[in-house]
Scaffold this motif. Sequence first.
Motif, PDB file in Angstrom:
ATOM      1  N   ARG A  40      22.615  54.352  29.549  1.00 36.92           N
ATOM      2  CA  ARG A  40      23.824  54.531  29.655  1.00 36.92           C
ATOM      3  C   ARG A  40      24.854  54.958  28.815  1.00 36.92           C
ATOM      4  NH1 ARG A  40      24.546  54.739  34.659  1.00 36.92           N
ATOM      5  NH2 ARG A  40      26.618  53.931  34.770  1.00 36.92           N
ATOM      6  N   PHE A  41      25.241  56.013  28.072  1.00 37.40           N
ATOM      7  CA  PHE A  41      25.788  56.229  27.794  1.00 37.40           C
ATOM      8  C   PHE A  41      26.659  55.299  26.514  1.00 37.40           C
ATOM      9  CE2 PHE A  41      25.542  60.663  28.791  1.00 37.40           C
ATOM     10  CZ  PHE A  41      25.933  61.721  27.436  1.00 37.40           C
ATOM     11  N   TRP A  42      27.520  54.706  26.655  1.00 38.87           N
ATOM     12  CA  TRP A  42      28.673  53.701  25.973  1.00 38.87           C
ATOM     13  C   TRP A  42      27.656  52.948  25.001  1.00 38.87           C
ATOM     14  CZ3 TRP A  42      32.159  54.040  23.847  1.00 38.87           C
ATOM     15  CH2 TRP A  42      34.047  54.446  25.502  1.00 38.87           C
ATOM     16  N   VAL A  43      26.598  52.644  25.634  1.00 36.40           N
ATOM     17  CA  VAL A  43      25.900  51.760  25.036  1.00 36.40           C
ATOM     18  C   VAL A  43      25.159  52.159  23.795  1.00 36.40           C
ATOM     19  CG1 VAL A  43      25.156  50.133  27.093  1.00 36.40           C
ATOM     20  CG2 VAL A  43      23.365  51.565  26.003  1.00 36.40           C
ATOM     21  N   ILE A  44      25.181  53.260  23.467  1.00 37.70           N
ATOM     22  CA  ILE A  44      24.401  54.287  22.303  1.00 37.70           C
ATOM     23  C   ILE A  44      25.132  54.225  21.268  1.00 37.70           C
ATOM     24  CG2 ILE A  44      23.727  56.277  21.240  1.00 37.70           C
ATOM     25  CD1 ILE A  44      24.327  57.897  24.040  1.00 37.70           C
ATOM     26  N   GLN A  45      26.086  53.857  21.223  1.00 40.79           N
ATOM     27  CA  GLN A  45      27.343  53.300  20.084  1.00 40.79           C
ATOM     28  C   GLN A  45      27.640  51.763  19.765  1.00 40.79           C
ATOM     29  OE1 GLN A  45      31.544  55.007  19.535  1.00 40.79           O
ATOM     30  NE2 GLN A  45      32.561  53.425  20.690  1.00 40.79           N
ATOM     31  N   GLU A  46      27.602  51.167  20.569  1.00 37.47           N
ATOM     32  CA  GLU A  46      27.791  49.173  20.557  1.00 37.47           C
ATOM     33  C   GLU A  46      26.041  49.264  20.154  1.00 37.47           C
ATOM     34  OE1 GLU A  46      30.009  49.847  24.624  1.00 37.47           O
ATOM     35  OE2 GLU A  46      27.997  48.801  24.606  1.00 37.47           O
ATOM     36  N   PHE A  47      25.367  49.698  20.133  1.00 39.63           N
ATOM     37  CA  PHE A  47      23.864  49.316  19.588  1.00 39.63           C
ATOM     38  C   PHE A  47      23.968  49.653  18.164  1.00 39.63           C
ATOM     39  CE2 PHE A  47      19.500  49.451  18.493  1.00 39.63           C
ATOM     40  CZ  PHE A  47      18.983  48.019  18.992  1.00 39.63           C
ATOM     41  N   LEU A  48      24.546  51.086  18.136  1.00 34.84           N
ATOM     42  CA  LEU A  48      24.116  51.619  16.050  1.00 34.84           C
ATOM     43  C   LEU A  48      24.717  51.019  15.620  1.00 34.84           C
ATOM     44  CD1 LEU A  48      23.291  55.388  17.464  1.00 34.84           C
ATOM     45  CD2 LEU A  48      21.021  53.362  16.843  1.00 34.84           C
ATOM     46  N   LEU A  49      25.975  50.694  15.825  1.00 31.34           N
ATOM     47  CA  LEU A  49      27.495  50.605  14.838  1.00 31.34           C
ATOM     48  C   LEU A  49      27.416  49.118  14.097  1.00 31.34           C
ATOM     49  CD1 LEU A  49      30.264  52.957  16.435  1.00 31.34           C
ATOM     50  CD2 LEU A  49      28.883  53.314  14.729  1.00 31.34           C
ATOM     51  N   GLY A  50      27.219  48.090  15.018  1.00 32.59           N
ATOM     52  CA  GLY A  50      26.725  46.600  14.777  1.00 32.59           C
ATOM     53  C   GLY A  50      26.568  46.120  13.597  1.00 32.59           C
ATOM     54  N   LYS A  51      27.182  45.529  12.741  1.00 34.85           N
ATOM     55  CA  LYS A  51      26.116  45.090  11.419  1.00 34.85           C
ATOM     56  C   LYS A  51      25.054  44.598  11.945  1.00 34.85           C
ATOM     57  CE  LYS A  51      30.785  43.685   9.522  1.00 34.85           C
ATOM     58  NZ  LYS A  51      31.569  42.301   9.458  1.00 34.85           N
ATOM     59  N   ASP A  52      25.251  43.699  12.765  1.00 33.48           N
ATOM     60  CA  ASP A  52      23.763  43.297  13.415  1.00 33.48           C
ATOM     61  C   ASP A  52      23.973  43.468  15.074  1.00 33.48           C
ATOM     62  OD1 ASP A  52      21.097  41.885  13.257  1.00 33.48           O
ATOM     63  OD2 ASP A  52      21.956  40.379  12.961  1.00 33.48           O
ATOM     64  N   VAL A  53      22.356  42.814  15.370  1.00 33.35           N
ATOM     65  CA  VAL A  53      21.964  43.132  16.959  1.00 33.35           C
ATOM     66  C   VAL A  53      21.357  41.738  17.209  1.00 33.35           C
ATOM     67  CG1 VAL A  53      21.204  44.527  18.524  1.00 33.35           C
ATOM     68  CG2 VAL A  53      23.018  45.703  16.949  1.00 33.35           C
ATOM     69  N   ASP A  54      21.819  40.894  18.069  1.00 33.03           N
ATOM     70  CA  ASP A  54      20.907  40.000  19.154  1.00 33.03           C
ATOM     71  C   ASP A  54      21.369  41.154  20.796  1.00 33.03           C
ATOM     72  OD1 ASP A  54      21.091  37.787  16.669  1.00 33.03           O
ATOM     73  OD2 ASP A  54      22.743  37.511  17.571  1.00 33.03           O
ATOM     74  N   ILE A  55      19.715  40.480  21.045  1.00 28.56           N
ATOM     75  CA  ILE A  55      19.298  41.245  21.884  1.00 28.56           C
ATOM     76  C   ILE A  55      19.188  39.424  23.358  1.00 28.56           C
ATOM     77  CG2 ILE A  55      17.100  42.004  23.906  1.00 28.56           C
ATOM     78  CD1 ILE A  55      17.534  43.736  20.635  1.00 28.56           C
ATOM     79  N   TYR A  56      19.510  39.462  23.984  1.00 23.75           N
ATOM     80  CA  TYR A  56      19.872  38.608  24.987  1.00 23.75           C
ATOM     81  C   TYR A  56      18.440  38.999  26.658  1.00 23.75           C
ATOM     82  CZ  TYR A  56      22.550  36.121  22.496  1.00 23.75           C
ATOM     83  OH  TYR A  56      23.205  35.639  21.243  1.00 23.75           O
ATOM     84  N   CYS A  57      18.129  38.248  27.073  1.00 23.10           N
ATOM     85  CA  CYS A  57      17.058  38.633  28.020  1.00 23.10           C
ATOM     86  C   CYS A  57      17.220  36.326  29.011  1.00 23.10           C
ATOM     87  CB  CYS A  57      15.583  38.744  28.164  1.00 23.10           C
ATOM     88  SG  CYS A  57      14.826  38.838  29.440  1.00 23.10           S
ATOM     89  N   SER A  58      17.621  36.487  29.401  1.00 20.61           N
ATOM     90  CA  SER A  58      18.050  35.121  30.301  1.00 20.61           C
ATOM     91  C   SER A  58      18.727  34.796  29.380  1.00 20.61           C
ATOM     92  CB  SER A  58      17.477  34.771  31.463  1.00 20.61           C
ATOM     93  OG  SER A  58      17.324  35.565  32.298  1.00 20.61           O
ATOM     94  N   GLY A  59      17.788  33.198  29.128  1.00 18.95           N
ATOM     95  CA  GLY A  59      17.909  32.397  27.969  1.00 18.95           C
ATOM     96  C   GLY A  59      17.409  32.853  27.128  1.00 18.95           C
TER      97      GLY A  59
END
Length: 409
Positions: free
Chosen positions: A170-189
Amino acid sequence: MAFNHEGQTLNSNQLRLLRPIFNANKRVLAFQISQILRDSAPLYTAVSYTWGEGQPSEVILLNGKPFHVSVTLWSCLYYLCLSAQTSRWTHLWVDAICINQNSIPEKSAQVRFMDETYRKAACVSVWLGLAPGAEQYRSTTSEPIKTFDVEPFEWMDHMSDLVNRPYWTRFWVIQEFLLGKDVDIYCSGSQVNWIDFKDFVEYETNSDVFGDADRLRAGNAIADSCAALPFVLGRHPDKHPEVFRPLHELLVEYHRSKAKDPRDRVFALLGLIPHEERALLQRFFPDYSLSEEHMAIIALAHVLCFDFMNGSERPVTVDSDELFRGLGIEQSVLRRRLLKSAKYIDYIGCDGIPMFLAQMEQVDFNENIGMDRDLEAEYSTTSSTTRHTMVMLIVTLFGIGAWIYWRFR
């Protein structure tokens, strides 16, 4: 009475945040929603997820009133709330809830500051969906959806699936993933930091992501089999957080990405474009009152202008497949018409949408009376020295203005 945003004006220096309200019944998701000044916002996580298809069917509570969300978002919020009490954030920002989707003016204004929303978040929470094999269903009663996870869940065992989840397309998630200071990734719990996820990607692709960055960017079987790879590469320590790149390059690199609203193919990239270039684009974007075709014409005019200024050796023609696919335009006839209009308008001299629309009326008039100029030849043979000088002057002025804005705001 259902919750709605009517009568709640959101200024550009404000954003809405959600604070989870914990109760004994964890299946009832309740939040306090409030408007807060951006500069004094508490620690919050900006949620990044795919909207999915279908109408909102699940209910959460906002300030005690029901509000409908999608099944995907309900599951995302459910697991984020489970982890909230041990997280470094106290509030959440979710676009589908925190922006009034029924207000075009508010939506356009908030999208303009979307990159800031993600940059200033304590972290970005990426929701990839439920674990492989997990079941999700709605009961026939009014009870909320229920999820049953397969335990134990090991990320390494499911990477071939996780790195190709719809999220990465998806287009929107490109800058959302790249611009954050840090990124946590969730899959279920289950949750991992993006650094650990990078290690999992390296194991899955049998490569050194950062060490082989140039080779992987060039495109090969490894890159084609891992949709998450461009996102991980984008956070290369030598480039992040200054990930700015020209619009043309971004459209080409992410031409396979998708957007529910074609206008978001450009609007979603604004936060990744250099300030001086973005200053020119922001005379028009983002504005959801623009038609899809008008958005494409402005974007093409912008690309033509900057390619000319930078002496690009790749001319934009109807055969520029990756560029046009990045804009969501496949038909050759439509490409030709949009490109012709883009070459006709005075992009640099246009000071906003009203003047642009006036120029488009002239384009339509010329087409109606059968005028068919060879605009490509006209564009290339016009005094290059005069045109280059004019473009450089305008861009320099915009660049100074953009620098002042970003330095002293």
